[in-house]
Motif scaffolding. Structure first.
Motif, mmCIF file in Angstrom:
data_model
loop_
_atom_site.group_PDB
_atom_site.id
_atom_site.type_symbol
_atom_site.label_atom_id
_atom_site.label_comp_id
_atom_site.label_asym_id
_atom_site.label_seq_id
_atom_site.Cartn_x
_atom_site.Cartn_y
_atom_site.Cartn_z
ATOM 1 N N GLY A 231 0.376 11.601 0.843
ATOM 2 C CA GLY A 231 -0.254 10.956 -0.305
ATOM 3 C C GLY A 231 0.538 9.785 -0.849
ATOM 4 O O GLY A 231 1.487 9.281 -0.226
ATOM 5 N N ALA A 232 0.134 9.328 -2.031
ATOM 6 C CA ALA A 232 0.736 8.144 -2.651
ATOM 7 C C ALA A 232 2.238 8.345 -2.908
ATOM 8 O O ALA A 232 3.007 7.374 -2.965
ATOM 9 N N ALA A 233 2.664 9.599 -3.030
ATOM 10 C CA ALA A 233 4.077 9.878 -3.293
ATOM 11 C C ALA A 233 4.980 9.390 -2.154
ATOM 12 O O ALA A 233 6.167 9.136 -2.351
ATOM 13 N N ALA A 234 4.386 9.259 -0.952
ATOM 14 C CA ALA A 234 5.189 8.845 0.208
ATOM 15 C C ALA A 234 5.375 7.337 0.269
ATOM 16 O O ALA A 234 6.171 6.833 1.076
ATOM 17 N N VAL A 235 4.638 6.612 -0.572
ATOM 18 C CA VAL A 235 4.617 5.159 -0.454
ATOM 19 C C VAL A 235 5.979 4.474 -0.670
ATOM 20 O O VAL A 235 6.368 3.619 0.132
ATOM 21 N N PRO A 236 6.721 4.847 -1.723
ATOM 22 C CA PRO A 236 8.023 4.171 -1.893
ATOM 23 C C PRO A 236 8.946 4.348 -0.677
ATOM 24 O O PRO A 236 9.594 3.388 -0.242
ATOM 25 N N ALA A 237 8.956 5.553 -0.113
ATOM 26 C CA ALA A 237 9.794 5.793 1.072
ATOM 27 C C ALA A 237 9.306 4.955 2.246
ATOM 28 O O ALA A 237 10.102 4.375 3.001
ATOM 29 N N GLY B 303 -2.685 11.454 4.123
ATOM 30 C CA GLY B 303 -3.288 11.398 2.795
ATOM 31 C C GLY B 303 -4.572 10.612 2.801
ATOM 32 O O GLY B 303 -5.019 10.100 3.836
ATOM 33 N N ASP B 304 -5.161 10.509 1.616
ATOM 34 C CA ASP B 304 -6.425 9.818 1.430
ATOM 35 C C ASP B 304 -6.172 8.313 1.343
ATOM 36 O O ASP B 304 -5.416 7.859 0.477
ATOM 37 N N VAL B 305 -6.800 7.573 2.230
ATOM 38 C CA VAL B 305 -6.596 6.114 2.224
ATOM 39 C C VAL B 305 -6.928 5.488 0.877
ATOM 40 O O VAL B 305 -6.272 4.545 0.448
ATOM 41 N N LEU B 306 -7.947 6.030 0.225
ATOM 42 C CA LEU B 306 -8.391 5.414 -1.031
ATOM 43 C C LEU B 306 -7.331 5.553 -2.124
ATOM 44 O O LEU B 306 -7.323 4.818 -3.100
ATOM 45 N N GLU B 307 -6.406 6.483 -1.911
ATOM 46 C CA GLU B 307 -5.340 6.681 -2.879
ATOM 47 C C GLU B 307 -4.057 5.982 -2.389
ATOM 48 O O GLU B 307 -3.361 5.309 -3.157
ATOM 49 N N VAL B 308 -3.777 6.106 -1.085
ATOM 50 C CA VAL B 308 -2.518 5.589 -0.548
ATOM 51 C C VAL B 308 -2.515 4.055 -0.469
ATOM 52 O O VAL B 308 -1.513 3.416 -0.801
ATOM 53 N N VAL B 309 -3.644 3.470 -0.051
ATOM 54 C CA VAL B 309 -3.661 2.016 0.156
ATOM 55 C C VAL B 309 -3.371 1.233 -1.134
ATOM 56 O O VAL B 309 -2.511 0.347 -1.127
ATOM 57 N N PRO B 310 -4.051 1.560 -2.247
ATOM 58 C CA PRO B 310 -3.731 0.807 -3.475
ATOM 59 C C PRO B 310 -2.262 0.971 -3.893
ATOM 60 O O PRO B 310 -1.619 -0.002 -4.316
ATOM 61 N N ALA B 311 -1.718 2.172 -3.719
ATOM 62 C CA ALA B 311 -0.311 2.401 -4.074
ATOM 63 C C ALA B 311 0.594 1.553 -3.180
ATOM 64 O O ALA B 311 1.578 0.955 -3.644
ATOM 65 N N LEU B 312 0.230 1.496 -1.903
ATOM 66 C CA LEU B 312 1.031 0.721 -0.954
ATOM 67 C C LEU B 312 0.997 -0.775 -1.303
ATOM 68 O O LEU B 312 2.017 -1.464 -1.271
#
Ligand code: FAD
Ligand code: AMP
Lengths: 249, 323
Positions: A231-237, B303-312
């Motif tokens: 999930g989004a939690a992995a993004v910074p890493a 994970g869900d692209v709709l959540e991960v992509v904006p964060a990325l």
């Protein structure tokens, strides 16, 4: 109009690809063959032109193996004639295949000779353009739209930077890109009719291949990747790895 | 001098493309082992910015020839190859290179190795390595003819500007046009406007059916913009009409080798991998940990692209702002 589609049988894209014991050719174990997908677009386009303006559609293949299944598939789609040039070699380079097909085409006058953009076995993407050059004919590669006028065709081709519109005098050579059309399914009637049709065989002098395959190998495996997290939690890493380890940011 | 290697230096609107430097460098590297010079040729009516600098990448001569269609360019290259008794003619495996090379091969009666990923000199000849069967195997090939043609996969050969010094380009005398040729009538803007092509992009953010709806591709546009790249697509979404054909990557689409490939909601079918597995770094975002794309990805996020992509996108912007 006289239309010719050049077609090739190729391994199904889902088939396993392994080098044979000679280390140079494909191991045919478990490999099933189909009509090259781009050639299906070529055949379909010929049939559409015939449906709109009348004429005759010939499919032409050079093969060292039995290509009757693939040729009959074209007949079942609606092609009028199927011609097979029997080849002694199973695999040859694009240049010698093209020389063979050009020789065959000299004996069959046509308005448009269609090819696929590439055969998905050796991914050469050469034969159509070589045939055109050998025959001294105009050619446009990778067309995604064809409009037949009188004495000329107007074609579209996606190039880097835009969609090119070309006018091509007849006779000409075109190679089919995906998106040109949606190939039809063969009807049951077509399949029954194709079963009874004759595949014409042609014998020709075979030019030598000039490109030697020294080795066929599996591609080197990509290094084992890793899952950074969830999930989004992995993004910074992930971003840290892309910047500091992979150095792509 | 004879026995040279001819390198097609692709340009657009008077500016050299990156592939021109890659092709000249690749020619110079094998050329050195064989004792062969490199003749770089760019086709344009006017000046080509940076043409002389191809000398830095190893060209021993830089020629400018008139423009024209692929058939006309092929005639110039074939004539030059004959005059110089060239041992090879190299072009990029771009739309233009692929349109010219087979025509040169036909005129020279020489074989062609398409979409090569490696060239080397062996026993006084050039060996080329190229993917076949949609990248499921590699062939090492060698020509039995005195000359051969090779197209080189873009982004695979690294340009090196320390191989020589800048030269003064020389203009070739105009050649006659081929008798029967297609006429280019116009160039239309592609569907969705003009943008960086997937084959030319250094970064590709590709979306598949996991994006769920065409409007969600705006998220990928955002990420692509933050990364300085462009958007690509799987066949499933192209067939569904969500994205134009020009963006399709894979066996029946484009073959790409960007520095960074981000696969979003793409399962990683073998036909998709055929078009992108020589990318330098692959990132996969997919909600299914078993998706085959993770087998080729250097970095994966489950994970869900709709959540991960904006964060990325946000995190990339922050990282870029921080330098
Ligand atoms: C002859 C032939 C040629 C072909 N050529 C090509 C080609 O050129 N290019 C190509 O791409 N394909 C090609 N294909 C098709 C290929 O086999 C696959 O069907 C296609 O690549 C699948 O596209 P996809 O990954 O987008 O869709 P799917 O396979 O449906 O995968 C969707 C993925 O998204 C994930 N997902 C779903 N929801 C989410 C979410 N919310 N967040 C994150 N992940 C999610 C799923 O886990 C799944 O892995 C070809 C097939 C054939 C037979
Ligand atoms: N043996 C063959 N017989 C008939 N047509 C062929 C043959 N090989 C190639 N072609 C045609 O040429 C196209 C391009 O093939 P290639 O250059 O091998 O990628 C194919 O899509 C076919 O239309």
């Amino acid at each position: 109009m006289k239309l010719v589609a050049c077609v090739k049988r190729v391994p199904d894209t889902a088939s396993p690809v392994r080098p044979a014991a000679d280390g140079r050719s494909i191991d045919l174990g478990g490999v099933s063959f189909v009509l090259n997908p781009y050639d299906e677009y070529a055949v379909e386009e010929c049939l559409r032109i015939k449906d709109a303006r009348g004429g005759e559609v010939t499919v032409l293949s050079a093969s060292g193996a039995d290509a009757s299944k693939e040729l009959r598939h074209c007949l079942a789609m609606g092609a009028d004639r199927a011609v097979l040039v029997k080849d002694a070699a199973v695999d040859r380079d694009a240049r010698s295949t093209a020389a063979l097909l050009a020789a065959a085409l000299k004996g069959m006058p046509f308005d448009i000779a269609f090819f696929g953009r590439q055969a998905v076995d050796h991914d050469n993407a050469q034969v159509g353009l070589i045939v055109a050059t050998l025959l001294g004919l105009p050619a446009v590669a990778e067309v995604s739209q064809v409009e037949v006028g009188s004495g000329a065709v107007t074609v579209r081709r996606e190039a880097e930077g835009g969609i090119e519109v070309h006018e091509v005098p007849l006779p000409c050579v075109l190679t089919a890109q995906k998106g040109l059309n949606e190939p039809r399914y063969a009807s049951l009637k077509g399949i029954m009719k194709a079963k009874k049709m004759q595949i014409e065989e042609m014998a020709l002098e075979i030019p030598d291949s000039l490109l030697d395959v020294l080795r066929m190998e599996p591609p080197p495996p990509r290094p084992q990747g890793r899952v950074v997290g969830e999930g989004a939690a992995a993004v910074p890493a992930l971003v840290r790895l892309l910047r500091d380890e992979a150095k792509v940011l | 001098m004879t026995g040279e290697i001819i390198a097609f230096a692709e340009q657009r609107e008077g500016a050299l493309k990156k592939s021109a430097r890659e092709v000249v460098t690749a020619a110079a590297k094998v050329g050195r082992e064989l004792g062969a010079g490199v003749v770089a040729v760019a086709f344009a009516e006017g000046a080509v910015e940076g043409a002389g600098a191809l000398g830095c990448y190893g060209a021993t001569e830089v020629l400018l020839a008139g423009g024209g269609g692929p058939a006309a360019c092929a005639r110039v290259l074939a004539t030059l190859a004959r005059e110089r008794q060239a041992r090879a003619v190299l072009l990029p495996a771009s739309a233009e290179g692929k349109d010219i090379a087979p025509r040169v091969a036909a005129l020279l009666d020489a074989p062609q190795a398409s979409d090569c990923v490696r060239l080397r000199a062996a026993a006084g000849a050039i060996e080329a390595v190229r993917p076949v069967y949609g990248g499921k195997a590699l062939w090492t090939v060698r020509s039995r003819a005195p000359c051969f043609l090779a197209t080189l996969r873009p982004n695979v050969f690294t340009a090196d500007e320390s191989l020589g010094a800048a030269l003064e380009p020389v203009r070739l005398a105009p050649a006659g046009a081929p008798a029967a040729a297609a006429t280019l009538k116009e160039v239309l803007a592609p569907q969705g406007g003009r943008r960086l092509e997937v084959t030319e992009a250094d970064v590709i953010v590709a979306g598949g059916r996991g994006m769920k709806a065409p409007e969600h591709f705006a998220l990928l546009e955002g990420l692509a913009e933050a990364l300085g790249g462009t958007v690509g697509a799987s066949r499933a979404v192209v067939d569904a009409g969500w994205r134009p054909h020009a963006e399709q990557i894979g066996q029946t689409g484009k073959t790409v080798a960007p520095t960074l490939y981000v696969a979003c909601g793409i399962s990683g079918a073998i036909q998709h991998l055929a078009g992108m597995s020589s990318s330098r770094v692959i990132v996969a975002i997919n909600k299914d940990p078993e998706a085959p794309i993770f087998k080729v990805a250097d970095y994966g996020v489950v994970g869900d692209v709709l959540e991960v992509v904006p964060a990325l996108t946000e995190e990339v912007k922050k990282a870029k702002a921080a330098g």
